[in-house]
Design a protein around this motif. Structure first.
Motif, PDB file in Angstrom:
ATOM      1  N   GLY A  32     -22.006   3.198 -14.887  1.00  0.00           N
ATOM      2  CA  GLY A  32     -22.550   3.693 -16.149  1.00  0.00           C
ATOM      3  C   GLY A  32     -21.689   3.248 -17.314  1.00  0.00           C
ATOM      4  N   ALA A  33     -21.407   4.172 -18.223  1.00  0.00           N
ATOM      5  CA  ALA A  33     -20.661   3.828 -19.428  1.00  0.00           C
ATOM      6  C   ALA A  33     -19.162   3.723 -19.145  1.00  0.00           C
ATOM      7  CB  ALA A  33     -20.907   4.876 -20.508  1.00  0.00           C
ATOM      8  N   PRO A  39     -21.560  12.762 -21.691  1.00  0.00           N
ATOM      9  CA  PRO A  39     -20.745  12.387 -22.847  1.00  0.00           C
ATOM     10  C   PRO A  39     -19.875  13.553 -23.325  1.00  0.00           C
ATOM     11  CG  PRO A  39     -22.985  11.586 -23.106  1.00  0.00           C
ATOM     12  CD  PRO A  39     -22.994  12.456 -21.893  1.00  0.00           C
ATOM     13  N   GLY A  40     -18.585  13.289 -23.476  1.00  0.00           N
ATOM     14  CA  GLY A  40     -17.654  14.315 -23.926  1.00  0.00           C
ATOM     15  C   GLY A  40     -16.885  14.995 -22.818  1.00  0.00           C
ATOM     16  N   ALA A  41     -17.332  14.844 -21.568  1.00  0.00           N
ATOM     17  CA  ALA A  41     -16.644  15.497 -20.451  1.00  0.00           C
ATOM     18  C   ALA A  41     -15.369  14.743 -20.095  1.00  0.00           C
ATOM     19  CB  ALA A  41     -17.558  15.580 -19.241  1.00  0.00           C
ATOM     20  N   GLY A  42     -14.432  15.451 -19.487  1.00  0.00           N
ATOM     21  CA  GLY A  42     -13.184  14.833 -19.060  1.00  0.00           C
ATOM     22  C   GLY A  42     -12.680  15.468 -17.788  1.00  0.00           C
ATOM     23  N   ILE A  43     -11.462  15.107 -17.424  1.00  0.00           N
ATOM     24  CA  ILE A  43     -10.791  15.711 -16.276  1.00  0.00           C
ATOM     25  C   ILE A  43      -9.319  15.854 -16.646  1.00  0.00           C
ATOM     26  CG2 ILE A  43     -10.437  13.452 -15.151  1.00  0.00           C
ATOM     27  CD1 ILE A  43     -10.744  14.920 -12.459  1.00  0.00           C
ATOM     28  N   LYS A  73     -11.142  15.087 -22.863  1.00  0.00           N
ATOM     29  CA  LYS A  73     -12.452  15.640 -23.172  1.00  0.00           C
ATOM     30  C   LYS A  73     -12.758  15.378 -24.647  1.00  0.00           C
ATOM     31  CE  LYS A  73     -14.973  20.023 -22.907  1.00  0.00           C
ATOM     32  NZ  LYS A  73     -14.847  21.476 -22.624  1.00  0.00           N
ATOM     33  N   ARG A  74     -13.586  14.356 -24.906  1.00  0.00           N
ATOM     34  CA  ARG A  74     -13.915  13.987 -26.277  1.00  0.00           C
ATOM     35  C   ARG A  74     -15.174  13.124 -26.272  1.00  0.00           C
ATOM     36  NH1 ARG A  74      -8.448  10.301 -26.654  1.00  0.00           N
ATOM     37  NH2 ARG A  74      -9.204   8.505 -25.465  1.00  0.00           N
ATOM     38  N   LYS A  75     -15.783  12.961 -27.428  1.00  0.00           N
ATOM     39  CA  LYS A  75     -17.057  12.249 -27.550  1.00  0.00           C
ATOM     40  C   LYS A  75     -16.888  10.754 -27.776  1.00  0.00           C
ATOM     41  CE  LYS A  75     -20.002  15.799 -27.452  1.00  0.00           C
ATOM     42  NZ  LYS A  75     -21.137  15.913 -26.504  1.00  0.00           N
ATOM     43  N   THR A  76     -15.694  10.321 -28.181  1.00  0.00           N
ATOM     44  CA  THR A  76     -15.454   8.909 -28.477  1.00  0.00           C
ATOM     45  C   THR A  76     -14.119   8.472 -27.897  1.00  0.00           C
ATOM     46  OG1 THR A  76     -14.359   9.388 -30.584  1.00  0.00           O
ATOM     47  CG2 THR A  76     -16.761   9.059 -30.638  1.00  0.00           C
ATOM     48  N   SER A 123     -11.371  -0.094 -32.960  1.00  0.00           N
ATOM     49  CA  SER A 123     -12.776   0.296 -33.015  1.00  0.00           C
ATOM     50  C   SER A 123     -13.006   1.576 -32.216  1.00  0.00           C
ATOM     51  CB  SER A 123     -13.668  -0.829 -32.478  1.00  0.00           C
ATOM     52  OG  SER A 123     -13.371  -1.098 -31.118  1.00  0.00           O
ATOM     53  N   VAL A 124     -14.065   2.283 -32.570  1.00  0.00           N
ATOM     54  CA  VAL A 124     -14.389   3.555 -31.926  1.00  0.00           C
ATOM     55  C   VAL A 124     -15.660   3.379 -31.109  1.00  0.00           C
ATOM     56  CG1 VAL A 124     -15.012   5.972 -32.302  1.00  0.00           C
ATOM     57  CG2 VAL A 124     -13.272   4.888 -33.745  1.00  0.00           C
ATOM     58  N   ARG A 125     -15.614   3.808 -29.856  1.00  0.00           N
ATOM     59  CA  ARG A 125     -16.751   3.654 -28.950  1.00  0.00           C
ATOM     60  C   ARG A 125     -17.275   5.027 -28.545  1.00  0.00           C
ATOM     61  NH1 ARG A 125     -14.939   0.581 -23.912  1.00  0.00           N
ATOM     62  NH2 ARG A 125     -14.069   2.615 -23.360  1.00  0.00           N
ATOM     63  N   LEU A 126     -18.572   5.225 -28.724  1.00  0.00           N
ATOM     64  CA  LEU A 126     -19.200   6.469 -28.299  1.00  0.00           C
ATOM     65  C   LEU A 126     -19.259   6.529 -26.780  1.00  0.00           C
ATOM     66  CD1 LEU A 126     -22.223   6.751 -30.775  1.00  0.00           C
ATOM     67  CD2 LEU A 126     -20.224   8.249 -30.691  1.00  0.00           C
ATOM     68  N   ARG A 127     -19.047   7.705 -26.248  1.00  0.00           N
ATOM     69  CA  ARG A 127     -19.195   7.883 -24.811  1.00  0.00           C
ATOM     70  C   ARG A 127     -20.656   8.134 -24.449  1.00  0.00           C
ATOM     71  NH1 ARG A 127     -14.195  11.522 -22.472  1.00  0.00           N
ATOM     72  NH2 ARG A 127     -12.485  10.159 -23.145  1.00  0.00           N
ATOM     73  N   GLU A 128     -21.023   7.654 -23.264  1.00  0.00           N
ATOM     74  CA  GLU A 128     -22.362   7.869 -22.736  1.00  0.00           C
ATOM     75  C   GLU A 128     -22.245   8.332 -21.288  1.00  0.00           C
ATOM     76  OE1 GLU A 128     -25.283   4.791 -23.843  1.00  0.00           O
ATOM     77  OE2 GLU A 128     -23.636   3.814 -24.929  1.00  0.00           O
ATOM     78  N   ASP A 129     -23.390   8.490 -20.618  1.00  0.00           N
ATOM     79  CA  ASP A 129     -23.377   8.974 -19.239  1.00  0.00           C
ATOM     80  C   ASP A 129     -22.541   8.057 -18.349  1.00  0.00           C
ATOM     81  OD1 ASP A 129     -24.997  11.128 -19.798  1.00  0.00           O
ATOM     82  OD2 ASP A 129     -26.847  10.113 -19.224  1.00  0.00           O
ATOM     83  N   ARG A 130     -21.719   8.683 -17.526  1.00  0.00           N
ATOM     84  CA  ARG A 130     -20.854   7.928 -16.626  1.00  0.00           C
ATOM     85  C   ARG A 130     -20.801   8.618 -15.269  1.00  0.00           C
ATOM     86  NH1 ARG A 130     -15.418   8.464 -14.991  1.00  0.00           N
ATOM     87  NH2 ARG A 130     -14.546   6.481 -14.228  1.00  0.00           N
ATOM     88  N   TRP A 131     -20.700   7.810 -14.220  1.00  0.00           N
ATOM     89  CA  TRP A 131     -20.498   8.311 -12.865  1.00  0.00           C
ATOM     90  C   TRP A 131     -19.266   7.628 -12.274  1.00  0.00           C
ATOM     91  CZ3 TRP A 131     -25.033   7.260 -15.156  1.00  0.00           C
ATOM     92  CH2 TRP A 131     -26.034   8.251 -15.132  1.00  0.00           C
TER      93      TRP A 131
END
Length: 245
Positions: free
Chosen positions: A120-121, A97-101, A160-163, A170-178
């Motif tokens: 994942g998310a 969560p929060g990672a980006g590219i 790179k952000r948490k939401t 609406s705002v969506r929280l980020r979770e683990d993603r592959w």
């Protein structure tokens, strides 16, 4: 696959490329069976199959032998009816969560078609060209192909952000993603798109060489991206010019 009716053109989409049950088994493998490299906390991490992606040249690493696709990956390879052959390079990435590219284009001369499977998310991916912006919500189990403009003339990246803020506000929280990225090598190693800002073939033909270094593009995006360096005037010191992010 169907093309999304948005700019940039050339984004092809398939919903539910695999089932939710298959996805759950894969996530279990990713969490418990694979050996991931050690990186700084909170950053994305990668594993490579087939040819290894070279983060110094943005091509393939000629010094690392071809790594066969593992059993869990075989059923996830896009059908040969899509491109006529299996991909030569596959990259599995984990996004905490929060990672980006950072915004980028995959090297034109080395790679041809580009596919990505999300697991994942969900997360929002942004396409950019100049001042134009377009976001695509990468849903779990969706397979996306970048072709045409989306592949060659627009950059793509994940902030790179948490939401993520969705289209309805609406705002969506980020979770683990592959994600699994599939790349096909370009025959002949030459791209004819002519994009002098983003195409390494066009830049080389214009007398521009690329250096690779760390560069900050946005306050929330830091990454390794190519910088073209003008070498036409051999008598003067080369000046680095940032590629279009």
């Amino acid at each position: 696959m169907e093309e999304l009716p948005i700019e940039p053109q050339g984004i092809l989409w398939q919903t539910d490329f695999i089932t939710a049950e298959h996805e759950a088994r894969l996530v279990q493998i990713f969490r418990t069976k694979l050996v991931w490299p050690d990186v700084r906390p909170g950053g994305r991490i990668s594993l490579h199959y087939g040819y290894t992606f070279d983060y110094k040249t943005f091509g393939v690493d000629p010094d690392i032998p071809f790594k066969p696709f593992p059993d869990w990956l075989q059923p996830l390879i896009p059908p040969t009816t899509y491109e006529g052959r299996p991909p030569e390079q596959v990259c599995l990435q984990y996004y905490p969560p929060g990672a980006g590219i950072p915004p980028h284009v995959d090297t034109h001369s080395i790679y041809d078609q580009l596919y990505s499977l999300s697991l994942g998310a969900p997360v929002m991916m942004q396409f950019r060209r100049g001042d134009d912006r377009s976001e695509v919500d990468l849903a779990p189990r969706s397979l996306m192909k970048m072709s045409g403009d989306s592949r060659l003339h627009w950059t793509h990246g994940i902030k790179k952000r948490k939401t993520d803020t969705l289209s309805d506000g609406s705002v969506r929280l980020r979770e683990d993603r592959w994600s699994i990225t599939y790349r096909w090598l370009r025959a002949g190693g030459e791209c004819e798109c002519g994009d002098a800002k983003l195409c390494d073939t066009a830049q080389r033909r214009n007398g521009v060489e690329r250096e690779y270094r760390w560069k900050t593009y946005d306050a929330d995006n830091v990454g390794l991206l190519p910088l073209p360096v003008d070498t036409k005037d051999s008598g003067a010191e080369s000046q680095a010019v940032a590629a279009e992010p």
